[in-house]
Design a protein around this motif. Structure first.
Motif, PDB file in Angstrom:
ATOM      1  N   PHE A  12       0.824  -1.174  -0.154  1.00 12.12           N
ATOM      2  CA  PHE A  12      -0.033  -0.112   0.051  1.00 12.12           C
ATOM      3  C   PHE A  12       0.919   1.364   0.084  1.00 12.12           C
ATOM      4  O   PHE A  12       1.976   1.244   0.760  1.00 12.12           O
ATOM      5  N   ILE A  13       0.647   1.981  -0.830  1.00  9.60           N
ATOM      6  CA  ILE A  13       1.339   3.330  -1.118  1.00  9.60           C
ATOM      7  C   ILE A  13       0.517   4.328  -0.250  1.00  9.60           C
ATOM      8  O   ILE A  13      -0.337   4.757  -0.826  1.00  9.60           O
ATOM      9  N   ARG A  14       1.148   5.049   0.705  1.00  7.34           N
ATOM     10  CA  ARG A  14       0.691   6.108   1.671  1.00  7.34           C
ATOM     11  C   ARG A  14       0.728   7.398   0.888  1.00  7.34           C
ATOM     12  O   ARG A  14       1.874   7.830   0.534  1.00  7.34           O
ATOM     13  N   GLN A  15      -0.278   8.186   0.710  1.00  8.58           N
ATOM     14  CA  GLN A  15      -0.375   9.478  -0.060  1.00  8.58           C
ATOM     15  C   GLN A  15      -1.143  10.180   0.865  1.00  8.58           C
ATOM     16  O   GLN A  15      -1.916   9.986   1.501  1.00  8.58           O
ATOM     17  N   THR A  16      -0.730  11.711   0.650  1.00  8.07           N
ATOM     18  CA  THR A  16      -1.223  12.486   1.183  1.00  8.07           C
ATOM     19  C   THR A  16      -2.432  13.091   0.266  1.00  8.07           C
ATOM     20  O   THR A  16      -2.588  12.682  -0.982  1.00  8.07           O
ATOM     21  N   TRP A  17      -3.426  14.086   0.786  1.00  2.97           N
ATOM     22  CA  TRP A  17      -4.521  14.407  -0.003  1.00  2.97           C
ATOM     23  C   TRP A  17      -4.260  15.013  -1.467  1.00  2.97           C
ATOM     24  O   TRP A  17      -4.680  14.850  -2.426  1.00  2.97           O
ATOM     25  N   PRO A  18      -3.128  16.104  -1.173  1.00  5.30           N
ATOM     26  CA  PRO A  18      -2.848  16.604  -2.267  1.00  5.30           C
ATOM     27  C   PRO A  18      -2.289  15.716  -3.557  1.00  5.30           C
ATOM     28  O   PRO A  18      -2.289  15.844  -4.705  1.00  5.30           O
ATOM     29  N   GLU A  19      -1.354  14.868  -3.065  1.00  2.00           N
ATOM     30  CA  GLU A  19      -0.952  13.759  -3.970  1.00  2.00           C
ATOM     31  C   GLU A  19      -2.011  12.767  -4.519  1.00  2.00           C
ATOM     32  O   GLU A  19      -1.915  12.633  -5.720  1.00  2.00           O
TER      33      GLU A  19
END
Length: 81
Positions: A12-19
């Motif tokens: 699972f790739i952790r991403q921020t909302w902007p990403e």
């Protein structure tokens, strides 16, 4: 017991909302770049107005997206609640 199907990814790739939003925009051909939280001047102003009762008082800043080749410079992502 919990079993993963072969079609499910183990990573699972952790991403921020902007990403996340920047990736969605790239899928439809919009060139954008995610920015870190609290790095843009637009994030220093208030997110609400005290003059209207429907406006939320509690708002969380989720970051900004820089839009390339457009009349829109920056999109700020906020969460009200």
């Amino acid at each position: 017991m919990f079993f993963m199907h072969d079609t499910e990814s183990d990573t699972f790739i952790r991403q921020t909302w902007p990403e996340k939003f920047s990736d969605m925009l790239k899928e439809i051909g919009v060139d954008s770049e995610s920015k870190d939280i609290a790095t843009d001047a637009v994030e220093t102003d208030d997110y609400y107005s005290g003059y209207f009762s429907q406006t939320a008082r509690m708002v969380t800043n989720k970051g900004c997206i820089d839009i390339k080749n457009s009349n829109i410079d920056v999109v700020q992502i906020i969460q009200k609640g």
